[in-house]
Motif scaffolding. Sequence first.
Motif, short mmCIF file in Angstrom:
data_model
loop_
_atom_site.label_atom_id
_atom_site.label_comp_id
_atom_site.label_asym_id
_atom_site.label_seq_id
_atom_site.Cartn_x
_atom_site.Cartn_y
_atom_site.Cartn_z
N TYR A 119 -5.28 -27.64 -13.63
CA TYR A 119 -5.76 -28.95 -14.06
C TYR A 119 -4.77 -29.50 -15.07
O TYR A 119 -4.31 -28.79 -15.96
N ASN A 120 -4.46 -30.79 -14.97
CA ASN A 120 -3.40 -31.34 -15.81
C ASN A 120 -3.87 -32.43 -16.76
O ASN A 120 -3.05 -33.18 -17.30
N ASN A 121 -5.18 -32.52 -17.00
CA ASN A 121 -5.61 -33.52 -17.97
C ASN A 121 -5.34 -33.02 -19.39
O ASN A 121 -4.97 -31.87 -19.61
N TYR A 122 -5.52 -33.91 -20.35
CA TYR A 122 -5.18 -33.59 -21.74
C TYR A 122 -5.96 -32.39 -22.26
O TYR A 122 -5.40 -31.51 -22.93
N LEU A 123 -7.26 -32.33 -21.93
CA LEU A 123 -8.10 -31.24 -22.41
C LEU A 123 -7.59 -29.89 -21.94
O LEU A 123 -7.47 -28.94 -22.74
N PHE A 124 -7.24 -29.80 -20.67
CA PHE A 124 -6.78 -28.52 -20.15
C PHE A 124 -5.39 -28.16 -20.68
O PHE A 124 -5.09 -26.98 -20.89
N ARG A 125 -4.54 -29.15 -20.90
CA ARG A 125 -3.21 -28.82 -21.45
C ARG A 125 -3.36 -28.24 -22.86
O ARG A 125 -2.65 -27.29 -23.22
N LYS A 126 -4.28 -28.76 -23.64
CA LYS A 126 -4.55 -28.18 -24.96
C LYS A 126 -5.15 -26.79 -24.82
O LYS A 126 -4.84 -25.88 -25.58
N PHE A 127 -5.97 -26.65 -23.82
CA PHE A 127 -6.62 -25.36 -23.53
C PHE A 127 -5.58 -24.30 -23.18
O PHE A 127 -5.62 -23.17 -23.67
N TYR A 128 -4.60 -24.66 -22.33
CA TYR A 128 -3.54 -23.71 -21.96
C TYR A 128 -2.74 -23.28 -23.18
O TYR A 128 -2.29 -22.13 -23.26
N ASP A 129 -2.56 -24.19 -24.14
CA ASP A 129 -1.81 -23.85 -25.35
C ASP A 129 -2.50 -22.75 -26.16
O ASP A 129 -1.85 -22.02 -26.90
N GLU A 130 -3.82 -22.66 -26.03
CA GLU A 130 -4.60 -21.70 -26.82
C GLU A 130 -4.60 -20.30 -26.22
O GLU A 130 -4.96 -19.34 -26.89
N ILE A 131 -4.22 -20.17 -24.95
CA ILE A 131 -4.18 -18.86 -24.31
C ILE A 131 -2.83 -18.22 -24.62
O ILE A 131 -1.77 -18.84 -24.46
N ASP A 132 -2.85 -16.99 -25.09
CA ASP A 132 -1.62 -16.35 -25.55
C ASP A 132 -0.74 -15.85 -24.41
O ASP A 132 0.48 -15.81 -24.55
N ARG A 133 -1.34 -15.42 -23.32
CA ARG A 133 -0.53 -14.95 -22.19
C ARG A 133 -1.29 -15.16 -20.88
O ARG A 133 -2.48 -14.86 -20.79
N PHE A 134 -0.58 -15.67 -19.89
CA PHE A 134 -1.11 -15.80 -18.54
C PHE A 134 -0.50 -14.71 -17.66
O PHE A 134 0.72 -14.56 -17.62
N ILE A 135 -1.36 -13.99 -16.97
CA ILE A 135 -0.88 -12.96 -16.04
C ILE A 135 -1.09 -13.47 -14.61
O ILE A 135 -2.21 -13.84 -14.23
N PHE A 136 -0.02 -13.49 -13.85
CA PHE A 136 -0.09 -13.89 -12.44
C PHE A 136 0.08 -12.65 -11.58
O PHE A 136 1.04 -11.89 -11.76
N PRO A 137 -0.83 -12.42 -10.63
CA PRO A 137 -0.77 -11.18 -9.84
C PRO A 137 0.24 -11.20 -8.71
O PRO A 137 0.44 -10.19 -8.04
N SER A 138 0.92 -12.34 -8.52
CA SER A 138 1.91 -12.42 -7.44
C SER A 138 2.88 -13.56 -7.74
O SER A 138 2.62 -14.43 -8.58
N GLN A 139 3.99 -13.56 -7.03
CA GLN A 139 4.97 -14.64 -7.17
C GLN A 139 4.36 -15.96 -6.71
O GLN A 139 4.63 -17.02 -7.30
N LEU A 140 3.54 -15.91 -5.68
CA LEU A 140 2.90 -17.11 -5.16
C LEU A 140 2.08 -17.82 -6.23
O LEU A 140 2.20 -19.03 -6.43
N THR A 141 1.23 -17.07 -6.93
CA THR A 141 0.37 -17.67 -7.95
C THR A 141 1.20 -18.21 -9.12
O THR A 141 0.90 -19.27 -9.66
N TYR A 142 2.24 -17.48 -9.48
CA TYR A 142 3.13 -17.92 -10.57
C TYR A 142 3.83 -19.23 -10.20
O TYR A 142 3.85 -20.19 -10.99
N ASP A 143 4.42 -19.27 -9.02
CA ASP A 143 5.19 -20.45 -8.61
C ASP A 143 4.31 -21.68 -8.51
O ASP A 143 4.70 -22.77 -8.96
N LEU A 144 3.12 -21.54 -7.94
CA LEU A 144 2.24 -22.69 -7.77
C LEU A 144 1.80 -23.25 -9.11
O LEU A 144 1.81 -24.47 -9.33
N PHE A 145 1.43 -22.38 -10.03
CA PHE A 145 0.92 -22.83 -11.32
C PHE A 145 2.03 -23.41 -12.19
O PHE A 145 1.91 -24.52 -12.71
N THR A 146 3.11 -22.68 -12.33
CA THR A 146 4.16 -23.12 -13.27
C THR A 146 4.92 -24.34 -12.77
O THR A 146 5.47 -25.10 -13.57
N SER A 147 4.97 -24.53 -11.47
CA SER A 147 5.71 -25.68 -10.93
C SER A 147 4.91 -26.97 -10.98
O SER A 147 5.47 -28.06 -10.87
N THR A 148 3.60 -26.87 -11.17
CA THR A 148 2.76 -28.07 -11.15
C THR A 148 2.05 -28.33 -12.48
O THR A 148 1.48 -29.41 -12.66
#
Length: 367
Positions: A119-148
């Motif tokens: 989600y890319n609204n303002y609330l969620f971007r602030k929310f992502y800032d509060e999480i210390d580490r994101f773990i992606f279980p595969s390259q697919l999940t990493y690429d989709l999330f970080t590229s968008t």
Amino acid sequence: MINVFHIVSNKIWGGPEQYSFDVIRHMLHDDYYVEVVCRHNDAIVKRFRSLEIPVSTLPLKGPTDIDSSIRLARLLKKGKNVIHVHSFSDAFAAILAKHLSENPETHVVMTLHHVKKPYNNYLFRKFYDEIDRFIFPSQLTYDLFTSTAKKFDTRKACIIRESVPAPDTNSTTAVVPDLRKKLGVAPGQSLIMFHGRLCHEKGIDVALRALTQLDKNTFKMAVIGSGNHKFEAQLKGFIVANQLVRNVSFLGFNDNVLPLIAQCDFGVLPSVVPEAMGLANLEYMIQGKAHITTDNGAQKEYVTDGSNGILVAPGNYFETAQAIKTLIDDKSLCQRLGNQAQADFRQNLSYTHFYNSLNALYHSFFS
């Protein structure tokens, strides 16, 4: 000592629960204090308490559930804490609890178990800032999330491929049934298996439809898992209508599935939605069994068509039926695929590598 709190809030046992269960079982041998926080569900609470660890029950109703965060914060007042969450809903509760605890040595880690754009609204971007580490279980999940994700700090993201632990040879659970005897598998017949949640997303209906294209004298199929009662009734109605009653057996949920997989000839996991990693797939690989799966998720990162498994298009029951027929007819191919799958798992997907990576991440906050 590091205190680790795994928060899981599903109403039924699923991937995040099994992920946490296996991780915790290994953490008990290291210098951790571990606690599970979950909803009040007798079956889930009982399963986690079998590990002889504290289990706290909270409502965990989402972002508006302030009470859960207040109660969670009481557990975080002292010490070095890691809150490991497995959904955005629980992450909200964890972040608020972190702030309410006023403990600077509390950190929030989130594993993303689904293939989804952020989600890319303002609330969620602030929310992502509060999480210390994101773990992606595969390259697919990493690429989709970080590229968008907009303005997302990729330094907080890491790929730790999920895995499954080796079978517990010291297990004290009930005696494992002889499936071939129980299901009446005749000499020369193939014992096929599907296991997982019984829902359209996992493709069980596709697998059953594929069976209608086959010679009924050549196979038996064991279906292990549970799901929505209405959907299960529809599946069983389909079996009756297509005269598959003698071929397909529903065995229900089983929390010790690896010894059952060891008895099958091959598995069929035709997931319709993309898998973030696919732990069920790995369970066939670790047991040296061939399996048929779809090519729309992270499966392509570890399954090579014709080398250690067979890939088919999602929802295509004709293609799935042909793949099943191939493994029924060519038992030497089935064995070769299984042997290669096991070798690939041991070399590239071992649980030891997964756990060591997660262990290092936990400690990185306090080094």
